[in-house]
Scaffold this motif. Structure first.
Motif, PDB file in Angstrom:
ATOM      1  N   PRO A   1       0.811  -1.220   0.000  1.00 56.98           N
ATOM      2  CA  PRO A   1       0.000   0.000   0.000  1.00 56.98           C
ATOM      3  C   PRO A   1       0.848   1.276   0.000  1.00 56.98           C
ATOM      4  O   PRO A   1       2.001   1.252   0.429  1.00 56.98           O
TER       5      PRO A   1
ATOM      6  N   ALA B   1      13.093   0.797   7.113  1.00 58.77           N
ATOM      7  CA  ALA B   1      13.693   1.243   5.853  1.00 58.77           C
ATOM      8  C   ALA B   1      14.382   2.589   6.026  1.00 58.77           C
ATOM      9  O   ALA B   1      15.456   2.826   5.468  1.00 58.77           O
ATOM     10  N   MET B   2      13.734   3.457   6.828  1.00 61.20           N
ATOM     11  CA  MET B   2      14.253   4.793   7.083  1.00 61.20           C
ATOM     12  C   MET B   2      15.715   4.763   7.531  1.00 61.20           C
ATOM     13  O   MET B   2      16.496   5.632   7.167  1.00 61.20           O
TER      14      MET B   2
ATOM     15  N   ASP C   1       8.961  10.439  -4.699  1.00 62.46           N
ATOM     16  CA  ASP C   1       9.888   9.317  -4.853  1.00 62.46           C
ATOM     17  C   ASP C   1      11.151   9.779  -5.539  1.00 62.46           C
ATOM     18  O   ASP C   1      12.255   9.440  -5.139  1.00 62.46           O
TER      19      ASP C   1
ATOM     20  N   LYS D   1       8.614  -0.344   8.896  1.00 56.89           N
ATOM     21  CA  LYS D   1       8.286   0.522  10.040  1.00 56.89           C
ATOM     22  C   LYS D   1       8.237  -0.311  11.314  1.00 56.89           C
ATOM     23  O   LYS D   1       7.345  -0.151  12.154  1.00 56.89           O
TER      24      LYS D   1
ATOM     25  N   ALA E   1       3.766   2.647   2.690  1.00 59.30           N
ATOM     26  CA  ALA E   1       4.342   1.538   3.468  1.00 59.30           C
ATOM     27  C   ALA E   1       5.860   1.652   3.582  1.00 59.30           C
ATOM     28  O   ALA E   1       6.470   1.024   4.453  1.00 59.30           O
ATOM     29  N   GLY E   2       6.436   2.454   2.703  1.00 61.15           N
ATOM     30  CA  GLY E   2       7.891   2.633   2.733  1.00 61.15           C
ATOM     31  C   GLY E   2       8.603   1.923   1.597  1.00 61.15           C
ATOM     32  O   GLY E   2       9.806   1.679   1.673  1.00 61.15           O
ATOM     33  N   LYS E   3       7.876   1.629   0.538  1.00 61.88           N
ATOM     34  CA  LYS E   3       8.463   0.897  -0.601  1.00 61.88           C
ATOM     35  C   LYS E   3       9.617   1.666  -1.230  1.00 61.88           C
ATOM     36  O   LYS E   3      10.685   1.101  -1.467  1.00 61.88           O
TER      37      LYS E   3
ATOM     38  N   ARG F   1      13.404  11.625  -3.312  1.00 59.97           N
ATOM     39  CA  ARG F   1      14.058  10.738  -2.360  1.00 59.97           C
ATOM     40  C   ARG F   1      15.124   9.892  -3.050  1.00 59.97           C
ATOM     41  O   ARG F   1      16.149   9.566  -2.480  1.00 59.97           O
TER      42      ARG F   1
ATOM     43  N   THR G   1      11.441   4.040  -0.003  1.00 59.38           N
ATOM     44  CA  THR G   1      12.550   4.132   0.940  1.00 59.38           C
ATOM     45  C   THR G   1      13.336   2.826   0.924  1.00 59.38           C
ATOM     46  O   THR G   1      14.570   2.813   0.904  1.00 59.38           O
TER      47      THR G   1
ATOM     48  N   ASP H   1       9.947   0.034  13.659  1.00 58.54           N
ATOM     49  CA  ASP H   1      10.173   0.895  14.819  1.00 58.54           C
ATOM     50  C   ASP H   1       8.844   1.220  15.504  1.00 58.54           C
ATOM     51  O   ASP H   1       8.814   1.744  16.603  1.00 58.54           O
ATOM     52  N   ARG H   2       7.756   0.904  14.831  1.00 56.67           N
ATOM     53  CA  ARG H   2       6.439   1.163  15.412  1.00 56.67           C
ATOM     54  C   ARG H   2       5.963  -0.013  16.241  1.00 56.67           C
ATOM     55  O   ARG H   2       6.402  -1.138  16.067  1.00 56.67           O
TER      56      ARG H   2
HETATM   57  N1  LIG Z   1       8.668   5.329  11.056  1.00 57.90           N
HETATM   58  C1  LIG Z   1       9.084   4.900   9.865  1.00 57.90           C
HETATM   59  N2  LIG Z   1       8.819   5.616   8.765  1.00 57.90           N
HETATM   60  C2  LIG Z   1       9.255   5.167   7.575  1.00 57.90           C
HETATM   61  C3  LIG Z   1       9.987   3.960   7.455  1.00 57.90           C
HETATM   62  N3  LIG Z   1      10.266   3.750   6.161  1.00 57.90           N
HETATM   63  C4  LIG Z   1       9.740   4.787   5.477  1.00 57.90           C
HETATM   64  N4  LIG Z   1       9.131   5.653   6.327  1.00 57.90           N
HETATM   65  C5  LIG Z   1       8.447   6.898   5.978  1.00 57.90           C
HETATM   66  O1  LIG Z   1       7.172   6.586   5.442  1.00 57.90           O
HETATM   67  C6  LIG Z   1       6.818   7.545   4.450  1.00 57.90           C
HETATM   68  C7  LIG Z   1       6.426   6.849   3.156  1.00 57.90           C
HETATM   69  O2  LIG Z   1       7.576   6.244   2.592  1.00 57.90           O
HETATM   70  P1  LIG Z   1       7.682   5.867   1.060  1.00 57.90           P
HETATM   71  O3  LIG Z   1       8.970   5.150   0.897  1.00 57.90           O
HETATM   72  O4  LIG Z   1       7.441   7.033   0.193  1.00 57.90           O
HETATM   73  O5  LIG Z   1       6.447   4.873   0.915  1.00 57.90           O
HETATM   74  P2  LIG Z   1       5.817   4.228  -0.432  1.00 57.90           P
HETATM   75  O6  LIG Z   1       4.597   5.031  -0.741  1.00 57.90           O
HETATM   76  O7  LIG Z   1       5.451   2.841  -0.034  1.00 57.90           O
HETATM   77  O8  LIG Z   1       6.833   4.281  -1.489  1.00 57.90           O
HETATM   78  C8  LIG Z   1       7.990   8.466   4.287  1.00 57.90           C
HETATM   79  O9  LIG Z   1       7.758   9.626   5.018  1.00 57.90           O
HETATM   80  C9  LIG Z   1       9.143   7.677   4.887  1.00 57.90           C
HETATM   81  O10 LIG Z   1      10.132   8.493   5.410  1.00 57.90           O
HETATM   82  C10 LIG Z   1      10.267   3.224   8.663  1.00 57.90           C
HETATM   83  O11 LIG Z   1      10.866   2.151   8.654  1.00 57.90           O
HETATM   84  N5  LIG Z   1       9.776   3.734   9.822  1.00 57.90           N
END
Ligand SMILES: Nc1nc2c(ncn2[C@@H]2O[C@H](COP(=O)(O)OP(=O)(O)O)[C@@H](O)[C@H]2O)c(=O)[nH]1
Ligand SMILES: [Mg+2]
Length: 327
Positions: free
Chosen positions: A56, A232-233, A98, A195, A59-61, A101, A63, A197-198
């Motif tokens: 979705p 991923a962050m 994206d 994520k 989700a952090g894809k 980033r 990143t 860390d959540r």
């Molecule tokens: N808390 C947290 N936030 C994250 C993590 N990985 C990505 N994010 C944040 O989640 C948001 C969406 O990330 P993004 O990579 O654009 O998601 P995508 O839409 O799935 O591609 C961004 O603000 C990231 O910085 C993580 O492991 N933990």
């Protein structure tokens, strides 16, 4: 008519990045010359490891893709990234985000990033993705990462074009259930709870493992979808994810499963292309135009029907026996 690619393929094979980029644009625009180009470069494809990342939005894809690219670069692998957005133009913003980033990686000439939006063109998004993968593959990219934005049917189709599918979810949002419903869990070769860390990451992992263990019992030698945790962050869990991708690749090549799946992909691609070719030939044929004009009138009068008529047209195009047809 002859469509030339003006030596683009030759330049691409010599390692010219601009030529690669221009070829991808031709593919995206459904240019007839792209078809020629793909045929020319096809003998040079089949070497890349292709990995899809779906899940979705948010989700952090992206990143994760970014981190994976860095990890593979550490291993001296060259990387191509395709970000596919079937729902465009409404999510142009996300794609732009994206890009920003991923900019981090763009300074590296061995990472190529391309965003691709649906243009509602004939081939469809998964066909375009297949061709863009072919271009990157022929160019010599070792690893091709394909990210999609959502978890719909289009995404499942796009994921069918790659060897290894990673499904990404986050804790506590019911992603797993959504993935299950969308039929995406069953195409996952690796599941990632990002994520981590959540709160609730461990619960999410054990819940997913449970869901995955509900699959029909697998033989010992078969691939079992691992569930991994990442942040991923910060890059946490990314080396493990990279290892899981490599392990899946080894599984595919050592069991012959990779060949089997590639054969299935090729079969599907050829049938799809043949279907399009037939449609185009039928609609251009004078004979068909004539027959169809009459038949449509007959169908309007309910003296004929579309099903039978379609079969008759198909017979006009393919004058071979049709086994299994009862008439
Ligand atoms: N808390 C947290 N936030 C994250 C993590 N990985 C990505 N994010 C944040 O989640 C948001 C969406 O990330 P993004 O990579 O654009 O998601 P995508 O839409 O799935 O591609 C961004 O603000 C990231 O910085 C993580 O492991 N933990
Ligand atoms: Mg993204």
């Amino acid at each position: 008519m002859e469509y030339t690619t003006n030596g683009l393929v030759k330049e691409l094979l010599e390692g010219n990045r601009r030529a690669m980029s221009r070829l991808i644009t031709l593919v995206e625009n459904n240019s007839p010359s792209a078809v020629n180009a793909i045929q020319e470069l096809y003998p040079y494809t089949g070497n890349a490891i292709t990995v899809g990342i779906t899940g979705p939005p948010g989700a952090g894809k992206s990143t994760l893709v970014n981190q994976l690219a860095k990890e593979f670069r550490k291993r001296d692998k060259t990387v191509g990234i395709i970000a596919v957005d079937p729902s465009s133009p409404f999510t142009q913003g996300a794609i732009l985000g994206d890009r920003v980033r991923m900019q981090e990686l763009i300074g590296d000439p061995n990472v190529f990033v391309r965003s691709m939006a649906s243009r509602g063109a004939m081939g469809g998004l998964s066909d375009t993705t297949i061709d863009v993968i072919a271009v990157l593959d022929a160019f010599g990219k070792d690893i091709i990462l394909v990210e999609t934005v959502g978890v719909g049917q289009d995404e499942v189709e796009v994921m069918r074009a790659v060897q290894t599918v990673i499904v990404v979810g986050v804790p506590g949002t019911g992603d797993a259930i959504q993935a299950l419903k969308a039929g995406i869990l069953e195409i996952a070769n690796i599941y990632v709870v990002n994520k981590a860390d959540r709160e609730g990451a461990d619960q999410a992992v054990s819940y997913l493992k449970q869901l995955l263990s509900l699959e029909p019992k697998k033989a010992k030698s078969e691939w079992r979808t691992p569930v991994l945790k990442t942040v991923a962050m910060h890059g946490d869990g990314v080396p493990e994810l990279t290892k899981a991708i490599e392990a899946h690749h080894t599984y595919l090549s050592s069991t012959g499963k990779g060949h089997e799946e590639e054969a299935a992909r090729i079969r599907h691609q050829v049938l799809t292309l043949a279907q399009r070719e037939l449609y185009s030939r039928l609609s251009r044929s004078e004979k068909v135009k004539e027959v169809l004009a009459e038949k449509v009138q007959a169908i309007l009068r309910r003296e004929a029907n579309p099903y039978r008529t379609a079969r008759e047209l198909a017979d006009l195009a393919v004058e071979s026996e049709s086994p299994g047809y009862s008439g």
